[in-house]
Design a protein around this motif. Structure first.
Motif, short mmCIF file in Angstrom:
data_model
loop_
_atom_site.label_atom_id
_atom_site.label_comp_id
_atom_site.label_asym_id
_atom_site.label_seq_id
_atom_site.Cartn_x
_atom_site.Cartn_y
_atom_site.Cartn_z
N MET A 71 -1.03 -21.10 12.62
CA MET A 71 0.36 -20.77 12.50
C MET A 71 1.21 -21.21 13.91
N ALA A 72 2.29 -22.12 13.48
CA ALA A 72 3.20 -22.23 14.68
C ALA A 72 4.43 -21.30 14.63
N PHE A 73 5.01 -21.14 15.79
CA PHE A 73 6.05 -20.27 16.01
C PHE A 73 7.43 -20.96 16.37
N GLN A 74 8.47 -20.64 15.55
CA GLN A 74 9.83 -21.22 16.01
C GLN A 74 10.99 -20.05 16.32
N PRO A 75 11.30 -20.31 17.41
CA PRO A 75 12.44 -18.79 17.72
C PRO A 75 13.60 -19.06 16.97
N ILE A 76 14.04 -17.92 16.78
CA ILE A 76 15.57 -17.70 16.16
C ILE A 76 16.18 -16.94 17.69
N TYR A 77 17.52 -17.58 17.71
CA TYR A 77 18.20 -17.32 18.81
C TYR A 77 19.36 -16.53 18.52
N ASP A 78 19.66 -15.33 19.27
CA ASP A 78 20.91 -14.72 19.11
C ASP A 78 21.98 -15.05 20.21
N ALA A 79 22.90 -15.53 19.46
CA ALA A 79 23.96 -16.25 20.62
C ALA A 79 24.67 -15.22 21.38
N VAL A 80 25.23 -14.08 20.60
CA VAL A 80 25.55 -13.13 21.13
C VAL A 80 24.87 -12.30 22.47
N GLU A 81 23.96 -12.05 22.20
CA GLU A 81 22.80 -11.38 23.01
C GLU A 81 22.48 -12.29 24.12
N GLN A 82 22.27 -13.66 23.62
CA GLN A 82 21.91 -14.61 24.51
C GLN A 82 20.49 -14.54 24.76
N ARG A 83 19.81 -14.15 23.64
CA ARG A 83 18.27 -14.02 23.77
C ARG A 83 17.48 -14.42 22.64
N VAL A 84 16.10 -14.35 22.63
CA VAL A 84 15.46 -14.58 21.26
C VAL A 84 15.49 -13.74 20.49
N TRP A 85 15.88 -13.40 19.48
CA TRP A 85 15.81 -12.49 18.40
C TRP A 85 14.56 -12.38 17.58
N GLU A 141 20.08 -22.61 10.17
CA GLU A 141 18.83 -23.14 10.49
C GLU A 141 19.17 -24.60 10.58
N GLY A 142 18.27 -25.33 11.37
CA GLY A 142 18.27 -26.83 11.43
C GLY A 142 19.21 -27.21 12.35
N ILE A 143 19.64 -26.58 13.43
CA ILE A 143 20.43 -26.82 14.50
C ILE A 143 19.91 -28.09 15.24
N GLU A 144 20.33 -29.14 15.36
CA GLU A 144 20.00 -30.35 16.05
C GLU A 144 20.98 -30.62 17.32
N THR A 145 21.99 -30.40 17.53
CA THR A 145 22.84 -30.96 18.44
C THR A 145 23.69 -29.57 18.89
N GLU A 146 24.34 -29.84 20.04
CA GLU A 146 25.01 -28.95 20.73
C GLU A 146 26.45 -28.42 20.01
N GLN A 147 26.79 -29.84 19.44
CA GLN A 147 28.15 -29.81 18.60
C GLN A 147 28.06 -28.93 17.43
N GLU A 148 26.96 -29.07 16.66
CA GLU A 148 26.88 -28.17 15.44
C GLU A 148 26.61 -26.80 15.86
N PHE A 149 25.94 -26.35 17.01
CA PHE A 149 25.86 -24.90 17.33
C PHE A 149 27.11 -24.31 17.78
N GLU A 150 28.13 -25.06 18.51
CA GLU A 150 29.21 -24.63 18.99
C GLU A 150 30.15 -24.29 17.88
N VAL A 151 30.26 -25.26 16.81
CA VAL A 151 31.04 -25.19 15.72
C VAL A 151 30.64 -23.90 15.02
N LEU A 152 29.54 -23.83 14.70
CA LEU A 152 28.86 -22.66 14.03
C LEU A 152 29.15 -21.18 14.74
N LYS A 153 29.01 -21.37 15.95
CA LYS A 153 29.41 -20.12 16.81
C LYS A 153 30.66 -19.65 16.73
N GLU A 154 31.50 -20.77 16.75
CA GLU A 154 32.98 -20.29 16.79
C GLU A 154 33.23 -19.62 15.47
#
Length: 229
Positions: free
Chosen positions: A1-15, A191-204
């Motif tokens: 098994m490999a583990f990949q984190p799920i990140y909570d952008a509101v709490e700013q921590r691993v969910w 899922e599948g976030i690869e760039t900061e730009q994708e992250f920022e748009v989706l967070k907004e």
């Protein structure tokens, strides 16, 4: 098994972390599963669940409330209550809280018997497990599957995420998914976030849970270092 984190952008921590099947040579889940015969699928599914719980109990910091996300194949579940025995036994044996377990099924697997899948989800929820629909927006059933039953969480497929910062059409589709999920009281994960730009748009747009290489690549039998966002 490999583990990949799920990140909570509101709490700013691993969910939480998703447990991903890997071959001993690093082969991905698709390649591994292609070598599992139909008569071995049930045993393989059960062994993967047990291994994921065992590793999570050892790797997860005891002071943090983290979700463990486990993938399952609906066609490998012949009877929901019976197929949960190994999961329940593993959770007890390794002292891992059942409320921290999330089961994912993928929309990319064709679901011919939605009644069977509904029974699985009902039984899993009865035991306190969280349920999630993976790869939403890129599979067989789409909104039709969501109309038949409502999981606790949906994971928007990376095909809708890729390049969303420069695609009004993708933003419109994702906004529509968010509106439907809000009406149905379903949490949304991108899922599948690869760039900061994708992250920022989706967070907004209002999404708080994220997963992808931009945060961390899966790590084999360990928890990877996560990029703080």
């Amino acid at each position: 098994m490999a583990f990949q984190p799920i990140y909570d952008a509101v709490e700013q921590r691993v969910w939480g972390y998703e447990a991903l099947v890997r071959g001993m040579g690093g082969e991905g889940a698709f390649e591994v599963l292609s070598k599992v015969s139909p008569d071995q699928m049930y045993r393989f599914d059960q062994d993967c669940r047990t291994k994921a719980i065992e590793l999570a109990a050892r790797l997860f910091p005891a002071e943090e409330e983290l979700k463990l996300s486990i993938n399952f194949l609906p066609k490998a579940v012949y009877e929901p209550a019976a197929c949960l025995r190994a999961t329940l036994n593993a959770a007890r044996r390794f002292s891992f809280p059942m409320s921290s377990i999330m089961f994912e099924f993928t929309e990319n697997e064709e679901v011919r018997d939605t009644g069977h899948l509904t029974n699985i989800i009902t039984e899993y929820r009865r035991h306190g497990f969280t349920t999630a629909l993976d790869d939403f927006g890129a599979g067989y059933a789409g909104l039709g599957l969501l109309a038949d039953f409502q999981p606790d969480l949906i994971k928007i497929d990376m095909k809708l995420i890729r390049g969303i910062d420069t695609s009004p059409a993708r933003r419109a589709v994702v906004d529509g998914i968010l509106a439907i999920a809000g009406d149905l009281d379903i949490t949304v994960l991108a899922e599948g976030i690869e760039t900061e730009q994708e992250f920022e748009v989706l967070k907004e747009s209002g999404i708080r849970l994220f997963q992808g290489y931009w945060f961390a690549k899966p790590a084999f039998e360990e928890l990877p270092q996560v990029r703080a966002a």
